[in-house]
Design a protein around this motif. Structure first.
Motif, PDB file in Angstrom:
ATOM      1  N   ALA A 281       0.807  -1.220   0.000  1.00  0.00           N
ATOM      2  CA  ALA A 281       0.000   0.000   0.000  1.00  0.00           C
ATOM      3  C   ALA A 281       0.841   1.272   0.000  1.00  0.00           C
ATOM      4  N   ILE A 282       2.140   1.165   0.367  1.00  0.00           N
ATOM      5  CA  ILE A 282       2.999   2.351   0.430  1.00  0.00           C
ATOM      6  C   ILE A 282       4.081   2.218  -0.650  1.00  0.00           C
ATOM      7  N   PRO A 283       3.861   2.769  -1.823  1.00  0.00           N
ATOM      8  CA  PRO A 283       4.790   2.556  -2.940  1.00  0.00           C
ATOM      9  C   PRO A 283       6.179   3.150  -2.700  1.00  0.00           C
ATOM     10  N   GLU A 284       6.283   4.154  -1.820  1.00  0.00           N
ATOM     11  CA  GLU A 284       7.586   4.789  -1.588  1.00  0.00           C
ATOM     12  C   GLU A 284       8.461   4.022  -0.601  1.00  0.00           C
ATOM     13  N   MET A 285       7.965   2.941  -0.048  1.00  0.00           N
ATOM     14  CA  MET A 285       8.742   2.216   0.947  1.00  0.00           C
ATOM     15  C   MET A 285      10.073   1.754   0.360  1.00  0.00           C
ATOM     16  N   PRO A 286      11.198   2.035   1.038  1.00  0.00           N
ATOM     17  CA  PRO A 286      12.502   1.591   0.529  1.00  0.00           C
ATOM     18  C   PRO A 286      12.581   0.076   0.414  1.00  0.00           C
ATOM     19  N   GLN A 287      13.361  -0.389  -0.543  1.00  0.00           N
ATOM     20  CA  GLN A 287      13.475  -1.814  -0.792  1.00  0.00           C
ATOM     21  C   GLN A 287      14.000  -2.550   0.432  1.00  0.00           C
ATOM     22  N   GLU A 288      14.939  -1.960   1.148  1.00  0.00           N
ATOM     23  CA  GLU A 288      15.493  -2.590   2.347  1.00  0.00           C
ATOM     24  C   GLU A 288      14.407  -2.847   3.387  1.00  0.00           C
ATOM     25  N   GLN A 289      13.504  -1.883   3.511  1.00  0.00           N
ATOM     26  CA  GLN A 289      12.416  -2.036   4.476  1.00  0.00           C
ATOM     27  C   GLN A 289      11.421  -3.089   4.008  1.00  0.00           C
ATOM     28  N   LYS A 290      11.131  -3.095   2.707  1.00  0.00           N
ATOM     29  CA  LYS A 290      10.237  -4.123   2.166  1.00  0.00           C
ATOM     30  C   LYS A 290      10.790  -5.521   2.405  1.00  0.00           C
ATOM     31  N   GLU A 291      12.095  -5.676   2.185  1.00  0.00           N
ATOM     32  CA  GLU A 291      12.707  -6.996   2.365  1.00  0.00           C
ATOM     33  C   GLU A 291      12.673  -7.422   3.824  1.00  0.00           C
ATOM     34  N   ALA A 292      12.880  -6.465   4.739  1.00  0.00           N
ATOM     35  CA  ALA A 292      12.833  -6.791   6.164  1.00  0.00           C
ATOM     36  C   ALA A 292      11.426  -7.220   6.573  1.00  0.00           C
ATOM     37  N   ILE A 293      10.417  -6.476   6.093  1.00  0.00           N
ATOM     38  CA  ILE A 293       9.036  -6.841   6.407  1.00  0.00           C
ATOM     39  C   ILE A 293       8.698  -8.197   5.805  1.00  0.00           C
ATOM     40  N   GLY A 294       9.255  -8.473   4.623  1.00  0.00           N
ATOM     41  CA  GLY A 294       9.011  -9.764   3.982  1.00  0.00           C
ATOM     42  C   GLY A 294       9.498 -10.944   4.791  1.00  0.00           C
ATOM     43  N   LYS A 295      10.403 -10.682   5.740  1.00  0.00           N
ATOM     44  CA  LYS A 295      10.927 -11.756   6.597  1.00  0.00           C
ATOM     45  C   LYS A 295      10.064 -11.987   7.832  1.00  0.00           C
ATOM     46  N   ILE A 296       9.077 -11.109   8.053  1.00  0.00           N
ATOM     47  CA  ILE A 296       8.196 -11.295   9.214  1.00  0.00           C
ATOM     48  C   ILE A 296       7.240 -12.445   8.941  1.00  0.00           C
ATOM     49  N   ASP A 297       7.221 -13.380   9.869  1.00  0.00           N
ATOM     50  CA  ASP A 297       6.291 -14.499   9.783  1.00  0.00           C
ATOM     51  C   ASP A 297       5.331 -14.399  10.958  1.00  0.00           C
ATOM     52  N   TYR A 298       4.153 -14.960  10.793  1.00  0.00           N
ATOM     53  CA  TYR A 298       3.148 -14.911  11.843  1.00  0.00           C
ATOM     54  C   TYR A 298       2.765 -16.314  12.275  1.00  0.00           C
ATOM     55  N   LEU A 299       2.458 -16.442  13.561  1.00  0.00           N
ATOM     56  CA  LEU A 299       1.869 -17.672  14.065  1.00  0.00           C
ATOM     57  C   LEU A 299       0.376 -17.436  14.222  1.00  0.00           C
ATOM     58  N   ASP A 300      -0.420 -18.252  13.558  1.00  0.00           N
ATOM     59  CA  ASP A 300      -1.866 -18.123  13.664  1.00  0.00           C
ATOM     60  C   ASP A 300      -2.343 -18.822  14.933  1.00  0.00           C
ATOM     61  N   ALA A 400      -8.166 -15.512  15.350  1.00  0.00           N
ATOM     62  CA  ALA A 400      -8.314 -14.848  16.641  1.00  0.00           C
ATOM     63  C   ALA A 400      -7.200 -13.823  16.827  1.00  0.00           C
ATOM     64  N   HIS A 401      -5.971 -14.289  16.890  1.00  0.00           N
ATOM     65  CA  HIS A 401      -4.853 -13.354  16.957  1.00  0.00           C
ATOM     66  C   HIS A 401      -3.619 -13.985  16.347  1.00  0.00           C
ATOM     67  N   SER A 402      -3.079 -13.299  15.354  1.00  0.00           N
ATOM     68  CA  SER A 402      -1.846 -13.732  14.701  1.00  0.00           C
ATOM     69  C   SER A 402      -0.693 -12.951  15.306  1.00  0.00           C
ATOM     70  N   TRP A 403       0.233 -13.646  15.908  1.00  0.00           N
ATOM     71  CA  TRP A 403       1.378 -12.997  16.548  1.00  0.00           C
ATOM     72  C   TRP A 403       2.586 -13.031  15.631  1.00  0.00           C
ATOM     73  N   VAL A 404       3.383 -11.975  15.714  1.00  0.00           N
ATOM     74  CA  VAL A 404       4.662 -12.004  15.013  1.00  0.00           C
ATOM     75  C   VAL A 404       5.510 -13.130  15.586  1.00  0.00           C
ATOM     76  N   ASN A 405       6.025 -13.962  14.711  1.00  0.00           N
ATOM     77  CA  ASN A 405       6.944 -15.018  15.125  1.00  0.00           C
ATOM     78  C   ASN A 405       8.358 -14.445  15.132  1.00  0.00           C
ATOM     79  N   TYR A 406       8.927 -14.337  16.322  1.00  0.00           N
ATOM     80  CA  TYR A 406      10.294 -13.818  16.428  1.00  0.00           C
ATOM     81  C   TYR A 406      11.259 -14.930  16.031  1.00  0.00           C
ATOM     82  N   ALA A 407      11.384 -15.094  14.728  1.00  0.00           N
ATOM     83  CA  ALA A 407      12.194 -16.173  14.163  1.00  0.00           C
ATOM     84  C   ALA A 407      13.681 -15.838  14.297  1.00  0.00           C
ATOM     85  N   PRO A 408      14.543 -16.833  14.150  1.00  0.00           N
ATOM     86  CA  PRO A 408      15.991 -16.548  14.187  1.00  0.00           C
ATOM     87  C   PRO A 408      16.353 -15.432  13.209  1.00  0.00           C
ATOM     88  N   GLY A 409      17.132 -14.464  13.689  1.00  0.00           N
ATOM     89  CA  GLY A 409      17.539 -13.342  12.865  1.00  0.00           C
ATOM     90  C   GLY A 409      16.626 -12.139  12.955  1.00  0.00           C
TER      91      GLY A 409
END
Length: 443
Positions: A281-300, A400-409
């Motif tokens: 939704a935010i086209p100006e987001m820097p690529q580095e930030q997009k890649e970091a967000i892409g590494k976020i996984d969620y536990l359902d 119900a609630h999806s939590w960020v999975n604090y994965a390695p790294g």
């Protein structure tokens, strides 16, 4: 743009509600895609009993409790009690308070549980100060400890358990306990994050809640925001685009409502919704930030609420169990009726159901979800024979609630980048953490 505001807040979960409530004089609007506000703090009702559909409890001594008392005259009710653990059909009550003595294991295995708890507490205590500096994005206080944190963050918790030679019985416990409490299964979570969260396990002597969990706070916040002015909360509005204007003085926020696209021009936008959505939704987001967000996984974590016409179990606030789709069950109105003899009164047992990543696509398969609910009911019948005959209804909230999975790294590769602001678009610093952290981040 068809509308002008000083501020647009995307999302109306806990973080966004705190932010909005803290700015009563600001001309703002919260845009929430769901038909209701509150994010992870939801509750349902059956037979006049509130059932938990999200966040469950909170420390009684906290800034959050002080805030809710001061602003809304809301004080949580003491939970009291301890963890119980079911192995096969044996209920081990007061697992931690009794120093694991009730476990049906040889003394050597019980000693391993004690060693596990001792090592967790010692390690967390050693890392705590440096961890806070890291979370606050400050320079290292002790470079050696900072290095230890990053090393632990680079491996998964199951590996840490095996490196420290803990037996399968301890690992089994962690596989049951970690998903709802740490936000991931040990094989998928950062050892660093898991150690910090697991070390705080003890009792619920200083923990409180309300019937149905923490939704009471979200409901009070939403009502408070609405009372501050007309149209400050707008549900059913899915934000699809947010961009700084060419002169960088405003942000245009476009949302879909009722099949129509509309755009609000504002001085500032706070992004309080899912970070993954922000990537698109935010086209100006820097690529580095997009890649970091892409590494976020969620536990359902879904909620299975078992609605019985009589009381099934009322001796512990939270009971963990093996050999079931669910990880635990909790009497929904425990804070009102703990330890009471109420055999013939209806009861709801709210169950945390954390789905491993490999089964995540199955949550879209209704037949599979029903099978898991049936398996849960039958497992409860093994523990409490005859209970299935008193089961009136099963209510499952799949999301119900999806939590960020604090994965390695996560600490090194994700955390430093995901919350960077983009021009006049402010990225909220939380994604499905605790209610207290939501308050700190929002305000």
């Amino acid at each position: 743009p068809t509308e002008f505001r000083d501020l647009v807040i995307v999302g109306a979960g806990a973080t966004s509600l705190f932010a909005a409530y803290d700015m009563p004089e600001v001309d703002l609007v919260c845009l929430e895609k769901e038909p209701r506000t509150g994010g992870n703090a939801q509750r349902g009702r059956h037979n006049s009993i509130y059932m938990n559909e999200g966040a469950a409890y909170i420390d009684l001594k906290s800034d959050l409790v002080d805030f809710m008392q001061r602003e809304f005259n809301l004080s949580p009710m003491l939970i009291g009690g301890y963890d119980a653990y079911v192995l096969e059909t044996t209920i081990i009550r007061n697992l931690y308070r009794d120093d694991f003595s009730g476990l049906p294991y040889p003394q050597a295995i019980k000693d391993e549980f004690r060693r596990f708890q001792k090592l967790l507490v010692e390690t967390a205590h050693r890392l705590e100060r440096e961890a806070q500096a890291l979370f606050d994005e400050e320079e290292a206080i002790d470079p050696a400890v900072r290095r230890e944190i990053l090393d632990l963050d680079s491996i998964d918790f199951e590996r840490w358990l095996r490196d420290n030679l803990f037996p399968d019985e301890v690992i089994k416990w962690c596989n049951i306990y970690c998903p709802p409490q740490v936000s991931s299964f040990p094989r998928y979570s950062s050892a660093f994050a898991s150690i910090l969260w697991m070390a705080s396990v003890s009792s619920y002597d200083e923990v409180g809640s309300w019937p149905g969990g923490l939704a009471v706070m979200a409901e009070a916040l939403a009502a408070g925001v609405r009372q501050q002015g007309h149209d400050r909360l707008r549900t059913g509005t899915c934000v699809v685009h947010a961009a700084n204007t060419a002169d960088r003085k405003f942000v245009d926020v476009t949302y879909l409502q009722g099949g129509r696209l509309q755009t609000i021009r504002c001085r500032t936008c706070i992004w309080g919704a899912h970070k993954h959505v922000a990537r698109y939704a935010i086209p100006e987001m820097p690529q580095e930030q997009k890649e970091a967000i892409g590494k976020i996984d969620y536990l359902d974590i879904s909620m299975i609420n078992l609605c019985y016409d009589r009381t099934i179990y009322n001796k512990d606030f939270i009971t963990w169990l093996d050999n079931a789709p669910i990880q635990n069950f909790m009497p929904a109105d425990w804070v009102l009726n703990r330890d009471s003899s109420r055999k013939n009164k209806p009861q709801i047992l709210s169950c945390d159901w954390a789905t491993p990543p490999e089964h995540r696509p199955n949550l879209l398969n209704d037949s599979w979800v029903v099978e898991q609910c049936q398996a849960t009911a039958h497992r409860m019948n093994e523990i409490f024979p005859g209970s299935i005959d008193h089961l009136e209804e099963v209510r499952v909230l799949v999301r119900a609630h999806s939590w960020v999975n604090y994965a390695p790294g996560y600490v090194s590769d994700v955390m430093p980048f995901v919350s960077a602001d983009i021009g006049r678009i402010v990225m909220a610093a939380t994604d499905h953490g605790s209610f207290e952290f939501a308050m700190e981040s929002g305000i």
